[in-house]
Design an enzyme around this catalytic site. Structure first.
Site, short mmCIF file in Angstrom:
data_model
loop_
_atom_site.label_atom_id
_atom_site.label_comp_id
_atom_site.label_asym_id
_atom_site.label_seq_id
_atom_site.Cartn_x
_atom_site.Cartn_y
_atom_site.Cartn_z
N ARG A 560 0.47 -0.90 -0.24
CA ARG A 560 0.01 -0.31 0.23
C ARG A 560 1.04 1.34 0.31
O ARG A 560 1.84 1.24 0.47
CB ARG A 560 -1.00 0.18 0.86
CG ARG A 560 -1.79 -1.23 1.60
CD ARG A 560 -2.21 -1.12 2.61
NE ARG A 560 -2.73 -2.36 2.88
CZ ARG A 560 -3.88 -2.83 2.88
NH1 ARG A 560 -5.26 -2.18 1.58
NH2 ARG A 560 -4.50 -4.51 2.41
N VAL A 561 0.00 2.56 -0.79
CA VAL A 561 1.24 3.11 -1.10
C VAL A 561 1.38 4.62 0.63
O VAL A 561 2.15 4.32 0.62
CB VAL A 561 0.82 4.31 -2.25
CG1 VAL A 561 1.17 3.58 -3.22
CG2 VAL A 561 -0.50 5.11 -2.01
N ASP A 562 0.38 3.68 1.20
CA ASP A 562 -0.09 4.69 2.52
C ASP A 562 1.27 3.83 3.68
O ASP A 562 1.28 4.60 4.10
CB ASP A 562 -1.00 4.20 3.66
CG ASP A 562 -2.15 5.06 2.76
OD1 ASP A 562 -1.76 5.68 1.74
OD2 ASP A 562 -2.64 4.57 2.81
N ASP A 563 1.95 2.60 2.99
CA ASP A 563 3.07 2.20 4.21
C ASP A 563 4.65 2.50 3.49
O ASP A 563 5.48 1.44 4.13
CB ASP A 563 2.69 0.50 3.68
CG ASP A 563 1.45 0.21 4.27
OD1 ASP A 563 1.39 1.03 5.72
OD2 ASP A 563 1.05 -0.72 4.43
N VAL A 564 4.66 3.15 2.23
CA VAL A 564 5.64 3.16 2.09
C VAL A 564 6.76 3.89 3.08
O VAL A 564 6.51 4.72 3.00
CB VAL A 564 5.72 4.07 0.23
CG1 VAL A 564 6.97 4.39 -0.54
CG2 VAL A 564 5.24 3.25 -1.13
#
Ligand code: ATP
Ligand code: MG
Length: 692
Positions: A560-564
């Site tokens: 997920r991009v929130d986790d990048v």
């Protein structure tokens, strides 16, 4: 040789491209000799629905250049009470660009059909009434049942008639909170038959989560069961429902009827909490209804179901799917991605409470007339060999599960797998999270004996069906890549500024143009639908996931991009670092998150679960860091390795990095809502291991 009974399949070879393979053999792409390619065998290809990259390319081209022709032809193979109008030559309309007005998507609008009729009646009328629909396998070994298409249809009709007798009509919401009894898909189909909107809530959610969902979709009736036995534990579902209904009533919505299936092997009737007037035993009322029930013909754009996303990221969203496009899309993706044939026995280990249980345990397989296993229990009960025992018992040919299950079975070693023959297996599928290449290889080599292609399907609750997935037989696989887009799907890898990139690249995974199975709105909140999915990158559907596209055009999901994590300006996807850690032979599972770092901006904090019986040691810590250094680079080396006997996971088995971030940064009083976790005790366990 590796031939498999009537399936006539032979061994799939794991190949290196520097063997004598032509470009056509590997799917038309040029590959790096260092890359591992897994090619389908000739025998597999002979039974493949799409047998070459060229055939796929041609079909794909038509699907995006002429969606009307492509999807119209497929939709015509279903039963329509009234065909969709073709006056303007178009069978869909879309606006997914927030700059040009409200987002609105419609497929086959004006056409009338019924998904239950297409999933059941159509096959019975065609003479397949005696074909097995469900091989139901109970939690305890030796407890099972078989239901044919005709029997399922009769049960669906009885329940549909009962629901109608209680005043349920087209468009009404019906909540379902049931264990994996055959009655669960039957309940979904009964709703669909009468045009009611089912809202299944996974029967592992807490009373609080259930009440939130009830307050959102406001059903007048809920279907449940007294209890369920999951592994060695009895869970009193009816008690949870009672609590949820109480909370819902206190907050303004009363549910008038609670139809309760008497699951007396788990709990006796007299021990079930009961509220006279509201609660009714299923077995007391449903079987007396007629086994025939008239179908409610609905518009293709009438709502079929609501389903709340699992909540890995925040407040659950009520994803709304409609009938026609979803039906065509779920059925078509099932058929091609699993290379389905009439003699297959299919098993998806998901629960109907998730989208996978809707599209690929209920609708997709039934629309194709498939025989499938419906399993009440869990993969490692009574022991880690249970799945393979079931595979042998029913001669399962297509097996579909999640990386979390694969990793947990891997933890128990090869013996429980090898104890069983598994010779019927033909295709293995994966869904839910990126599958680490090492788990992919274990699945391929140990479970599938190097014979079965791995179908790594990337998709979401919101997409209704597979988006990026191998078509086994058409091209070579790369361990860890979901490979190429399904027909009609146009992925775009977009940069920060919303520009679609070309060639090799990485960025935000978006989709250009609508497809039949996509969600139409979020229940009661079209604004949130637009702002979440269509506003971030104008002109695109935004998935929320990051991905990389390689030189062959293959897609690699990076999380997920929130986790990048951004380390000294390098954007690092969680999946890549985790895969490097898991490639260490003693590492079973890993989850990485970022934490504030004075010099680098963010540092990498890795939570690591070891194989059973492996001891923590400083040497191992160093070896794990080195695995990341050598596979990705020094910039991605974790700053902290934190031993984790277990990881916080959602009830669908996904790692919840949001909570790990708080633990990593020591913000222990800000853990937020942990009620959607499958097991909250792992959080305390992790906190107590800080600094060890
Ligand atoms: P929520 O949206 O509430 O946070 P969720 O995203 O976990 O929950 P789902 O719709 O069940 O709910 O899961 C879809 C997500 O799962 C995808 O966006 C992606 O992050 C992940 N996923 C699913 N399949 C794959 C796959 N094959 N490879 C990589 N990631 C996958
Ligand atoms: Mg999601």
């Amino acid at each position: 040789n590796g031939s498999v009974g009537s399936m006539g399949l032979s061994t799939l070879a794991s190949v290196r491209p520097n063997f004598k393979l032509s470009a056509a053999d590997v799917g038309g792409f040029v590959s790096d000799p260092a890359e591992e390619l897994v090619a389908p065998s000739e025998a597999f290809r002979q039974r493949a629905l799409v047998a070459s990259r060229a055939q796929y390319d041609e079909m794909y081209k038509r699907s995006v250049e002429d969606p009307d022709g492509f999807w119209g032809d497929i939709a015509s193979t279903f039963f329509w009470k009234k065909k969709w109008p073709t006056t303007e030559g178009k069978l869909y309309s879309e606006n997914i660009d927030v700059r040009t007005g409200r987002v609105a998507v419609e497929w086959f609008k004006g056409g009338q059909t019924n998904i239950c009729y297409n999933a059941l009646d159509r096959h019975v009328e065609a003479g397949f009434g005696d074909k097995v629909a469900f091989f139901w396998e109970g939690n305890d070994t030796g407890v099972d049942a078989t239901l044919t298409y005709k029997e399922v249809l009769e049960r669906v009709c009885q329940l549909a008639n009962y629901l109608r007798s209680q005043g349920v009509k087209k468009g009404d919401a019906v909540a379902i909170y049931m264990p994996m009894l055959a009655e669960l898909p039957i309940a979904m189909l009964a709703c669909a038959r009468i045009g009611a909107v089912h809202s299944v809530v996974f029967a592992g959610f807490s009373a609080e989560s259930l009440s939130q969902r009830i307050l959102d979709c406001k059903p007048n009736i809920i279907l449940t069961s007294s209890a369920v036995k999951r592994a060695a534990k009895v869970i009193k579902l009816k008690d949870i429902v009672d609590d949820a209904l109480k909370t819902a009533a206190e907050n303004g919505h009363s549910v008038g009827l609670c139809l309760t299936y008497d699951n007396n092997s788990a709990l006796k009737r007299e021990d079930t909490a009961w509220q006279e007037g509201r609660d009714v035993w299923w077995q007391d009322v449903v079987p007396s209804h007629s086994k025939e029930c008239e179908v409610e013909w609905v518009d293709a754009e009438d709502t079929l179901f609501l389903l709340y996303t699992s909540g890995s990221t925040g407040k659950p969203k009520g994803v709304l799917h409609t009938t026609g496009g979803y039906m065509v899309y779920a059925a078509t993706t099932f058929k091609y991605a699993f290379n389905y044939h009439e003699d297959d026995v299919y098993w998806c280990t998901a629960d109907c409470g998730w989208i996978t249980g809707h599209s690929y345990l209920t609708y997709g397989p039934l629309l194709n007339g498939a025989s499938m296993v419906v399993f009440e229990g869990v993969p490692n009960y009574p022991d880690a060999g249970r799945c393979w025992e079931i595979v042998d018992k029913y001669n399962v040919t297509i097996f579909y599960t999640a990386p979390t299950a694969i990793r947990s079975l891997m933890r128990s070693g090869d013996e429980p797998v090898k104890r069983h023959s598994r010779k019927s297996l033909r295709v293995l599928g994966s869904v839910g999270e990126p599958i680490n290449p090492s788990a992919w290889k274990w699945y391929y080599e140990v479970v599938g004996d190097k014979r079965c292609p791995i179908v790594d399907t990337w998709w979401q609750t919101e997409t209704g069906g597979f988006m990026i997935t191998p078509l086994p037989g058409a091209w070579c696989l790369k361990p860890g890549s979901a490979t190429l887009p399904f027909f009609g799907i146009q992925p775009a890898v977009v940069d920060e500024n919303g520009h679609a990139q070309t060639g090799e690249c990485s960025g935000y995974l978006c989709i250009k143009a609508a497809w039949p199975g996509m969600m139409r709105t979020l229940q009661g909140d079209h604004d949130r639908y637009e702002t979440t999915y269509f506003a971030p990158f104008k002109g695109y559907y935004f998935s929320g996931d990051g991905c990389r596209r390689d030189k062959d055009g293959f897609y690699w999901l990076t999380g997920r991009v929130d986790d990048v994590i951004n380390v000294s300006g390098h954007r690092i996807g969680t999946a890549e670092v985790e895969s490097a850690l898991v490639s260490h032979p003693q590492c079973a599972e890993a989850a990485v998150v970022g934490f504030d770092h004075e010099v680098k901006g963010q540092g990498i904090f890795a939570f690591v679960t070891l194989l059973e019986f492996v001891e923590y040691s400083d040497e191992l810590r160093t070896a794990l860091v080195n695995a990341v250094r050598s596979q990705i680079g020094a910039f991605a080396a974790p700053d902290v390795i934190h031993w984790a006997p277990g990881l916080p996971k959602t009830r669908s088995g996904k790692i919840m990095r949001r909570i790990l971030r708080k633990i990593a940064s020591n913000q222990l009083d800000e853990l937020g809502d942990i009620s959607t976790l499958a097991d909250t005790s792992v959080v305390d366990q992790l906190i107590s291991l800080r600094g060890k």
